[in-house]
Design a protein around this motif. Structure first.
Motif, PDB file in Angstrom:
ATOM      1  N   LEU A  75      -9.121   3.462  -3.360  1.00 14.53           N
ATOM      2  CA  LEU A  75      -9.503   2.133  -2.722  1.00 14.53           C
ATOM      3  C   LEU A  75      -8.947   1.115  -2.798  1.00 14.53           C
ATOM      4  O   LEU A  75      -8.316   0.580  -1.787  1.00 14.53           O
ATOM      5  CB  LEU A  75     -10.952   1.777  -3.576  1.00 14.53           C
ATOM      6  N   THR A  76      -8.417   0.777  -3.997  1.00 12.44           N
ATOM      7  CA  THR A  76      -7.567  -0.668  -4.120  1.00 12.44           C
ATOM      8  C   THR A  76      -6.023  -0.469  -3.711  1.00 12.44           C
ATOM      9  O   THR A  76      -5.256  -1.205  -3.217  1.00 12.44           O
ATOM     10  CB  THR A  76      -7.683  -1.282  -5.634  1.00 12.44           C
ATOM     11  N   CYS A 110     -11.806  -0.516   2.792  1.00 15.43           N
ATOM     12  CA  CYS A 110     -10.303  -0.750   2.038  1.00 15.43           C
ATOM     13  C   CYS A 110      -9.457  -1.900   2.923  1.00 15.43           C
ATOM     14  O   CYS A 110      -8.882  -2.585   2.216  1.00 15.43           O
ATOM     15  CB  CYS A 110      -9.575   0.255   1.622  1.00 15.43           C
ATOM     16  N   THR A 118      -9.149  -1.862  -8.692  1.00 15.85           N
ATOM     17  CA  THR A 118      -9.440  -3.131  -8.858  1.00 15.85           C
ATOM     18  C   THR A 118      -9.640  -3.575 -10.181  1.00 15.85           C
ATOM     19  O   THR A 118     -10.118  -2.845 -11.141  1.00 15.85           O
ATOM     20  CB  THR A 118     -10.868  -3.110  -8.427  1.00 15.85           C
ATOM     21  N   SER A 161      -5.110   1.639  -1.386  1.00 20.64           N
ATOM     22  CA  SER A 161      -5.128   1.415  -0.046  1.00 20.64           C
ATOM     23  C   SER A 161      -5.194  -0.044   0.365  1.00 20.64           C
ATOM     24  O   SER A 161      -4.753  -0.665   1.360  1.00 20.64           O
ATOM     25  CB  SER A 161      -6.336   1.968   0.646  1.00 20.64           C
ATOM     26  N   ALA A 162      -5.989  -0.608  -0.351  1.00 20.54           N
ATOM     27  CA  ALA A 162      -6.482  -2.349   0.090  1.00 20.54           C
ATOM     28  C   ALA A 162      -5.332  -3.364   0.040  1.00 20.54           C
ATOM     29  O   ALA A 162      -4.863  -3.900   1.035  1.00 20.54           O
ATOM     30  CB  ALA A 162      -7.931  -2.683  -0.503  1.00 20.54           C
ATOM     31  N   VAL A 181     -11.384  -7.409   3.239  1.00 12.56           N
ATOM     32  CA  VAL A 181     -10.990  -7.492   1.941  1.00 12.56           C
ATOM     33  C   VAL A 181     -10.312  -9.165   1.777  1.00 12.56           C
ATOM     34  O   VAL A 181     -10.327  -9.320   0.583  1.00 12.56           O
ATOM     35  CB  VAL A 181      -9.854  -6.437   1.774  1.00 12.56           C
ATOM     36  N   ASN A 194     -20.302  -0.901  -3.483  1.00 13.84           N
ATOM     37  CA  ASN A 194     -19.106  -0.088  -3.276  1.00 13.84           C
ATOM     38  C   ASN A 194     -19.551   1.356  -3.402  1.00 13.84           C
ATOM     39  O   ASN A 194     -19.140   2.275  -2.275  1.00 13.84           O
ATOM     40  CB  ASN A 194     -18.070  -0.244  -3.960  1.00 13.84           C
ATOM     41  N   ARG A 224       0.932  -1.110  -0.167  1.00 15.22           N
ATOM     42  CA  ARG A 224      -0.222   0.187   0.097  1.00 15.22           C
ATOM     43  C   ARG A 224       0.865   1.129  -0.032  1.00 15.22           C
ATOM     44  O   ARG A 224       0.680   2.216  -0.591  1.00 15.22           O
ATOM     45  CB  ARG A 224      -0.951   0.174   1.219  1.00 15.22           C
TER      46      ARG A 224
END
Ligand code: SF4
Length: 461
Positions: free
Chosen positions: A258-259, A310, A268, A261-262, A153, A207, A37
């Motif tokens: 979002l992704t 996330c 995504t 951070s995830a 997640v 989402n 991340r």
């Protein structure tokens, strides 16, 4: 679930901690995701601007929630989507059951949705005779294992590939001892293909729901939401009221955050937009409150509704990494779960705001700038005032307040403490002292700091 329902976070964490190699592995795996991340975030010079923009958009949403929700509803209806409102989990579950029952559907495919976990939809539908299969790979694994997800997640991050091999051998007929992830994934693919092709109903989460257009967006890495929703004759989408964003142009801000951070991915794999049903099919959206409007009314905690799920706060949290997601005994674990859950049931989740070091790492990584550690600290105060802390702790804190309120009592207590440490160490170094369980107790100093200071001053004269 039931065995964990009566235990609190320290007790459940102690169970997870029995397997030390697993704890180390869990800790390292999640830290690896956190490091990914960081790399992804640092690649974008505008990262902080994105976070601030997302936070401001959500501020606007929370201040005008009813307006945006009604706008979304009107536009969704214009698009041919059927909109339902649910005040709580019970209503949400009932709406979904009624939709299935009316059509004589007894088997449904579901893509990952933490809201349905929060509402315990699977258990409810099972009791009504409806079979639900989770199609997200991680969710399917924990479903076959009879467990809830341990991460929002990465639902089965607590399981090793050998354990997944055993589960697939037992339930999906893979070879005994098979633990090659490629082969296991292919086994799951074959199994889910049949599910996608035969289910008449599909449920997904949401989402982001866009007020301006009445459409909604679902992000997955496996494409499982699309497979389920496109093949079924009825697509039901469950969304919390906070999932709304005002305009389509805002979507880019959140998708970029979002992704990264995830999982540290740039985006995504699938960000699918659903705006109207195909000919002959139906889309239903169930808009759920379930305590969110109460949280909105709690000034200190309303920011928690900005969450875009996330999972970054979990990956970075030293307590989560060392205690495992199941120790939080709530659908959304980790730091964000610990500020959301007491809103739903303060007594049941009174332990969770204390499951934190308050180091602030969660707030640092949060892509929508939620002041998570401040809220954890504030929840502690609310919970103590409401009388939901364990009796022993409440008494100890009262004793501490009494001792600290008078210099004379404080000095006397210090003396007594040093005496006990020196001449009767067993009185504190025993199993009843939770601090002692995992630590070497320090040696008692000969004198207090005040005494040392006074003596030093005297000697200098
Ligand atoms: S609180 Fe922030 S970091 Fe945690 S899951 Fe939500 S958006 Fe992600």
């Amino acid at each position: 679930m039931s065995s964990t329902a009566t235990k609190d976070h320290p007790q459940l964490a102690a169970i997870f901690n029995r397997d030390e190699p697993r704890v180390d592995w869990h800790d390292e795996t999640l830290w690896w995701v956190r490091a990914k991340r960081d790399i992804a975030a640092h690649k974008l010079p505008e990262w902080e601007l994105l976070r601030e923009t997302a936070s401001q958009i959500k501020n606007n949403v929370l201040s005008n929630l009813s307006t945006y929700l009604e706008q979304f509803e009107a536009n969704a209806i214009n698009n041919g989507i059927i909109v339902h409102w649910a005040a709580n989990a019970e209503e949400h579950n009932k709406i979904i059951y009624t939709l299935l029952e009316k059509r004589g559907i007894s088997r449904m495919v579901k893509s990952k949705s933490m809201l349905t976990e929060e509402c315990h939809l699977n258990e409810y539908l099972l009791k009504q005779g409806i079979d639900v299969i989770d199609s997200d790979l991680g969710e399917r694994i924990v479903q076959l294992a009879g467990e809830p997800p341990s991460h929002i997640v990465l639902p089965c991050i607590h399981k090793k590939k050998e354990e997944i091999g055993d589960i697939f051998h037992e339930h999906l007929g893979s070879a005994k001892g098979e633990s090659d992830p490629k082969i296991l994934t292919e086994t799951a693919r074959q199994h889910l293909r049949e599910v996608f092709l035969t289910r008449r109903a599909a449920l997904t989460g949401v989402n982001f729901a866009i007020a301006e257009t009445g459409e909604f967006v679902i992000c997955t890495n496996e494409g499982n939401a699309d497979m389920g929703a496109h093949l079924a004759e009825i697509h039901i989408a469950s969304m919390g009221i906070e999932k709304i964003i005002p305009e389509r142009k805002h979507l880019g801000v959140f998708l970029r955050l979002l992704t990264r951070s995830a999982t540290g991915q740039p985006i995504t794999t699938y960000s699918s937009h659903f705006s109207k049903p195909q000919d002959g099919k139906e889309i239903h959206v169930v808009i759920v409150d379930n305590g969110r409007s109460i949280q909105l009314g709690r000034e200190d905690f309303r920011n928690s509704l900005k969450c875009i799920r996330c999972g970054a706060c979990m990956n970075t949290c030293p307590v989560y990494r060392k205690s495992g997601g199941h120790s939080y005994h709530t659908a959304v674990a980790g730091p964000i779960g610990s500020i959301l859950a007491p809103n739903l049931d303060m007594e049941k989740y009174a332990d969770l705001p204390f499951a934190s070091t308050l180091c602030g790492s969660c707030s640092n990584v949060c892509p929508v700038k939620i002041d998570i550690h401040d809220q954890l600290y504030k929840w502690r105060q609310v919970i103590v005032k409401a009388g939901y802390t364990p009796k022993a702790k409440t008494l100890a804190m009262k004793g501490m307040a009494f001792t600290l309120s008078s210099p004379m009592i404080y000095r006397a207590a210090g003396k007594m403490g040093r005496f006990t440490f020196k001449y009767a160490p067993f009185a504190v170094n025993n199993g009843a002292n939770p601090w002692y369980k995992h630590r070497e107790m320090p040696k008692a100093p000969e004198q207090s700091f005040g005494e040392w200071y006074a003596k030093r001053k005297e000697n200098k004269k």
